[in-house]
Design an enzyme around this catalytic site. Structure first.
Site, short mmCIF file in Angstrom:
data_model
loop_
_atom_site.label_atom_id
_atom_site.label_comp_id
_atom_site.label_asym_id
_atom_site.label_seq_id
_atom_site.Cartn_x
_atom_site.Cartn_y
_atom_site.Cartn_z
CG HIS A 167 -1.86 1.27 1.32
ND1 HIS A 167 -2.89 1.02 0.59
CD2 HIS A 167 -2.01 2.47 2.00
CE1 HIS A 167 -3.61 2.38 0.63
NE2 HIS A 167 -2.84 2.93 1.51
CD GLU B 45 4.55 1.04 -3.88
OE1 GLU B 45 4.47 0.43 -5.22
OE2 GLU B 45 3.62 1.89 -3.60
C1 GRF Z 1 1.58 0.52 -6.27
O1 GRF Z 1 1.89 1.90 -6.05
C2 GRF Z 1 1.07 -0.18 -5.00
O2 GRF Z 1 1.36 0.65 -4.06
C3 GRF Z 1 -0.37 -0.32 -5.47
O3 GRF Z 1 -0.54 -0.14 -6.88
C4 GRF Z 1 0.51 0.22 -7.27
C5 GRF Z 1 1.07 -0.77 -8.28
O4 GRF Z 1 2.20 -0.51 -9.08
N1 GRF Z 1 -1.02 -1.00 -4.61
P1 GRF Z 1 2.71 -1.62 -10.35
O5 GRF Z 1 1.62 -2.22 -10.97
O6 GRF Z 1 3.49 -2.73 -9.25
O7 GRF Z 1 3.66 -0.91 -11.07
#
Ligand code: GRF
Length: 211
Positions: free
Chosen positions: A120, A185
């Site tokens: 998230h 992330e």
């Molecule tokens: C990410 O920003 C995540 O936090 C949210 O959805 C986005 C997915 O990005 N849950 P990706 O498809 O992994 O590039």
């Protein structure tokens, strides 16, 4: 949480996503560089032309579109059964939600107890829900970030595995802040999976303790 698995075996991970798949890519890269002892069993998308599927195929990973119709915002019913069956057919241990734009329901959580993870783009419990980076900017916080957590029946409420913070800069736009969060992330998911793969995660109530 890991007592039944052989720790030398790669952690068997399925990835569900609806879009770009940059988090899936970070997991693939961590596996390929040898820093994460895992294997992606399959990538499933509810969006037929999602780039996440193409990314997976480029790396020889089984990638499938499975429609989640007739529902628009959740994974339930026949579609949910198909997702579970495919993941189980590949002996999946952990389900990674990586930009999967649907709420997962009880059947999937029961099939993989405490083994469904989500990322998230906020420091939970602040800013659950949609466009959290925009919520953070509008609220005026000085620190934002991302959270990898175990999925429970609530929305963005499960035990927290990893959090990473980023500063909010005075001239940030939603896009620049989101980009900075996404870079974190891409470290957070591999880190959480590495802890799981090496059997270092223990649940104490809602606390996930990483040894
Ligand atoms: C990410 O920003 C995540 O936090 C949210 O959805 C986005 C997915 O990005 N849950 P990706 O498809 O992994 O590039």
């Amino acid at each position: 949480m890991n007592d039944k698995r052989q720790l030398q075996e790669p952690l068997r991970v399925a990835v569900l996503g609806s879009g770009n798949g940059s988090n899936a890519q970070s997991i693939i890269d961590s596996i390929e560089t040898g820093s994460l002892n895992a294997k992606i069993t399959c990538v499933i998308s509810d969006v037929e032309n999602a780039y996440i599927l193409e990314r997976a195929r480029k790396h020889g990973i089984h990638a499938e579109f499975i429609s989640a119709a007739p529902f628009k915002t959740k994974l339930e019913g026949d579609a949910e059964k198909k997702y579970i069956a495919l993941m189980q057919s590949f002996q999946t241990e952990v389900v990674v939600l990586a930009g999967f734009m649907r709420i997962v329901k009880t059947a999937l959580l029961t099939a993989f107890p405490n083994r469904v993870l989500n990322i998230h783009p906020a420091l939970l419990p602040a800013f659950p829900g949609m466009e959290s980076w925009k919520q953070a900017l509008d609220y005026g916080v000085k620190v934002a970030g991302c959270t990898v957590h175990i999925v429970d029946e609530g929305t963005d409420t499960g035990p927290i595995l990893v959090q990473k913070s980023v500063p909010v800069l005075e001239n940030d736009t939603p896009a620049t802040l989101h980009t900075r969060i996404q870079a974190e992330e891409h470290k957070a998911y591999p880190e959480a999976l590495t802890a799981l793969a090496s059997g270092r995660v223990r649940l104490e109530g809602r606390r996930a303790v990483i040894e």
